[in-house]
Design a protein around this motif. Structure first.
Motif, PDB file in Angstrom:
ATOM      1  N   HIS A  35       0.800  -1.221   0.000  1.00  0.00           N
ATOM      2  CA  HIS A  35       0.000   0.000   0.000  1.00  0.00           C
ATOM      3  C   HIS A  35       0.835   1.274   0.000  1.00  0.00           C
ATOM      4  N   GLY A  36       1.991   1.288   0.635  1.00  0.00           N
ATOM      5  CA  GLY A  36       2.699   2.550   0.772  1.00  0.00           C
ATOM      6  C   GLY A  36       4.199   2.440   0.614  1.00  0.00           C
ATOM      7  N   PRO A  79      -2.081   0.760   4.804  1.00  0.00           N
ATOM      8  CA  PRO A  79      -1.074   1.683   5.340  1.00  0.00           C
ATOM      9  C   PRO A  79      -0.475   2.587   4.268  1.00  0.00           C
ATOM     10  N   GLU A  80      -0.329   3.841   4.611  1.00  0.00           N
ATOM     11  CA  GLU A  80       0.262   4.814   3.680  1.00  0.00           C
ATOM     12  C   GLU A  80       1.014   5.886   4.457  1.00  0.00           C
ATOM     13  N   TYR A  81       2.228   6.159   4.029  1.00  0.00           N
ATOM     14  CA  TYR A  81       3.048   7.177   4.681  1.00  0.00           C
ATOM     15  C   TYR A  81       2.511   8.580   4.396  1.00  0.00           C
ATOM     16  N   PHE A  90      -3.725   4.461   8.244  1.00  0.00           N
ATOM     17  CA  PHE A  90      -4.271   3.148   7.918  1.00  0.00           C
ATOM     18  C   PHE A  90      -5.725   3.091   8.352  1.00  0.00           C
ATOM     19  N   ASN A  91      -6.407   1.998   8.058  1.00  0.00           N
ATOM     20  CA  ASN A  91      -7.772   1.801   8.550  1.00  0.00           C
ATOM     21  C   ASN A  91      -7.821   0.540   9.397  1.00  0.00           C
ATOM     22  N   SER A  92      -8.662   0.577  10.429  1.00  0.00           N
ATOM     23  CA  SER A  92      -8.725  -0.523  11.387  1.00  0.00           C
ATOM     24  C   SER A  92     -10.156  -0.741  11.847  1.00  0.00           C
ATOM     25  N   VAL A  93     -10.484  -2.026  12.069  1.00  0.00           N
ATOM     26  CA  VAL A  93     -11.810  -2.403  12.531  1.00  0.00           C
ATOM     27  C   VAL A  93     -11.822  -2.668  14.036  1.00  0.00           C
ATOM     28  N   ARG A  94     -10.767  -2.317  14.715  1.00  0.00           N
ATOM     29  CA  ARG A  94     -10.594  -2.682  16.127  1.00  0.00           C
ATOM     30  C   ARG A  94     -11.649  -2.100  17.059  1.00  0.00           C
ATOM     31  N   PHE A 123      -9.024   3.128   3.415  1.00  0.00           N
ATOM     32  CA  PHE A 123      -7.962   3.594   2.524  1.00  0.00           C
ATOM     33  C   PHE A 123      -7.723   5.122   2.568  1.00  0.00           C
ATOM     34  N   PRO A 124      -7.209   5.622   3.689  1.00  0.00           N
ATOM     35  CA  PRO A 124      -6.890   7.056   3.755  1.00  0.00           C
ATOM     36  C   PRO A 124      -5.665   7.395   2.903  1.00  0.00           C
ATOM     37  N   HIS A 125      -5.761   8.508   2.163  1.00  0.00           N
ATOM     38  CA  HIS A 125      -4.670   8.966   1.308  1.00  0.00           C
ATOM     39  C   HIS A 125      -4.390  10.442   1.612  1.00  0.00           C
ATOM     40  N   VAL A 126      -3.159  10.729   1.992  1.00  0.00           N
ATOM     41  CA  VAL A 126      -2.757  12.084   2.382  1.00  0.00           C
ATOM     42  C   VAL A 126      -2.351  12.867   1.144  1.00  0.00           C
ATOM     43  N   SER A 127      -2.810  14.109   1.043  1.00  0.00           N
ATOM     44  CA  SER A 127      -2.465  14.962  -0.091  1.00  0.00           C
ATOM     45  C   SER A 127      -0.974  15.291  -0.068  1.00  0.00           C
TER      46      SER A 127
END
Length: 267
Positions: A35-36, A79-81, A90-94, A123-127
């Motif tokens: 992913h990253g 996961p993405e830096y 990242f995303n989590s179902v916890r 899937f979060p993506h930072v600009s």
């Protein structure tokens, strides 16, 4: 890249020269989903199943020993830096529903960033300027929190990278593949995504009405869409321009990878 391999069909991560060449295996253990890539080009971040649980891992780009960053029960994915290289989103179902999280690049300070009780956020993506985060959401109850399926009504939402209330950018028919990876423009002013609905629309009459339409349309809306898109019908295929805009009995439907086929009773 990550790709299913001939040994067992499971996904492994490879690197490949930009000019082409022979792929180099980075993660012998499978499955591993890339992913990253860290901004300094030295680390890869990925989701991997080890001992029955999907967590976030990093590994040197040359290969070597992988390092596990998350240990919570349930799925951690995407996961993405951040552009500064100090954080991994990242995303989590916890916590029940799928939510957006952020942690330091070493796995410390794992912090929940969204608290939506009506959607599952993926899937979060930072600009590139580091100011905004875009992500995709599924409606609660439309699937299990740990699923990111195709052929769903979804939203693209955006929030400040420092945290805050997200807002909806667009509602669309899509899901898996809509925005799995970062697709921000370099100037942080636009973002690319995949909408299943915009592939194409065809309507024909073959003893009844077979139409490819987005979900949640009334028959009146479907009739209007038919009138506006009749030019897309293949040349020579029989069709009408005078379908009644009243309710027609729905005989059956079929959902394929990119289209919804609705079959109504003939006129």
């Amino acid at each position: 890249i990550s790709h299913g391999t001939k040994e067992d069909g499971k996904s492994r991560i490879y690197t490949l020269p930009m000019q082409g060449g022979t792929p180099r295996l980075i993660t012998p253990i499978a499955p591993s989903y890339l992913h990253g890539w860290s901004p300094d080009g030295r680390q890869l971040a990925y989701c991997a199943d080890r001992k029955g649980n999907y967590d976030i891992y990093i590994i040197p780009v040359e290969g070597g020993e992988e390092r596990q960053l998350t240990t919570a029960e349930g799925l951690d994915d995407g996961p993405e830096y951040s552009p500064c290289g100090e954080y991994i989103w990242f995303n989590s179902v916890r916590t029940g529903l799928m939510q957006v999280w952020r942690m330091k690049k070493d796995g410390s300070e794992q912090t929940q960033m969204t608290f939506d009780e009506t959607r599952n956020s993926w899937f979060p993506h930072v600009s590139p300027d580091g100011k905004s985060v875009i992500f995709i959401t599924y409606y609660k109850g439309d699937l299990e929190p740990g699923q990111h399926l195709p052929n769903k009504n979804v939203e693209l939402r955006i929030m400040p990278a420092t945290g805050g209330k997200p807002k909806t950018l667009v509602k669309l028919f899509g899901g898996q593949g809509t925005i799995n990876v970062n697709s921000w423009a370099p100037d942080s002013r636009r973002v690319a995504f995949v909408s299943y609905l915009l592939s194409f629309i065809q309507i024909s009459i073959l003893g009844g009405v077979k139409t490819i339409l987005p979900p949640r349309l009334t028959h009146r809306q479907a009739f209007t869409l038919y009138r506006k898109t009749s030019f897309l019908i293949k040349k020579g295929m029989p069709y009408r321009h005078s379908l009644p805009n009243t309710h027609l009995p729905l005989i059956s439907y079929h959902i394929s990878a990119f289209h919804i086929h609705l079959i109504f009773q003939g006129i």
